[in-house]
Motif scaffolding. Sequence first.
Motif, PDB file in Angstrom:
ATOM      1  N   ASN A   1       0.449  -1.175   0.016  1.00  0.00           N
ATOM      2  CA  ASN A   1       0.421   0.323  -0.172  1.00  0.00           C
ATOM      3  C   ASN A   1       0.748   1.089   0.154  1.00  0.00           C
TER       4      ASN A   1
ATOM      5  N   THR B   1      -0.828   4.523  -0.360  1.00  0.00           N
ATOM      6  CA  THR B   1      -1.344   5.000   1.299  1.00  0.00           C
ATOM      7  C   THR B   1      -0.754   5.642   2.045  1.00  0.00           C
TER       8      THR B   1
ATOM      9  N   THR C   1      -5.850  10.352   0.667  1.00  0.00           N
ATOM     10  CA  THR C   1      -5.534   8.910   1.196  1.00  0.00           C
ATOM     11  C   THR C   1      -6.168   7.197   1.878  1.00  0.00           C
TER      12      THR C   1
ATOM     13  N   ARG D   1      -6.746   3.048  -0.574  1.00  0.00           N
ATOM     14  CA  ARG D   1      -6.675   2.280   0.260  1.00  0.00           C
ATOM     15  C   ARG D   1      -6.809   0.325  -0.533  1.00  0.00           C
TER      16      ARG D   1
END
Length: 241
Positions: free
Chosen positions: A86, A89, A227, A231
């Motif tokens: 990720n 993110t 953000t 995800r």
Amino acid sequence: MDEAPQVTINIEHILAFVAGFAEAICVLGLFTSFTTFITGTIVLSITDFAINNPNYIIKLFILSAFIVLQIFWIYLIKRLNFQKKNTATIMLFIESGLIFLFFVIGSYAGRLTSPYAANTFLVSFFAIAAMSLHSTIFFRVLNKKAPTHFMTGNATNFFAAAFEILDNYRTKRQSEDTPYPQAFTKAKYYSGVIFSFISGVTLGTIGYQLWGYPSLVLPVLLILLATLLSRGYDRSPKANS
């Protein structure tokens, strides 16, 4: 343009708006200094120096810091891509923190009076850190070809797509097949990024004139939204990104 999940298109519009908003505040608050348009920074630093305008000092600092920080972000993202799934993110969350510090320190410092004062360099550093990461995320993590901070390239692509739409219209008179089936999608994509950037510049200008650096709370919230949207987004950088 490659097909992309709808969520990434939303992120691109958010990032374009934030880039325009932050750039407007940097130009107004940091002695007409760009923090994403590095070409403009080079031109203005040289011309300021030529006319003995002390503003060139902060512009040279911005240029040097941008290069060093962008190298650092590229290295960090490369390492994270091997360890995390990720990365988008994580990096967007870091950017939101940097813009928040830009907002807090800028608000505390107030309107800057000198291009070579200590508080000017401090505020500039966090602006550069945030916006150098902003562009790095876009190219090295999201792998998109429409830069959120370089509108000339987006305008060129938009007009190219407009001509493709025109060619499709001409061809459709003679055949069912169109040579550019993605032309309308591309035109919509690039026009959305351009409109988002212009909206950001407009609201950033108004926000700074009314509230100064505290207006940066809006881009902080928008990056936090990006953000959340990022995800589960996982795409390793391509060689041409």
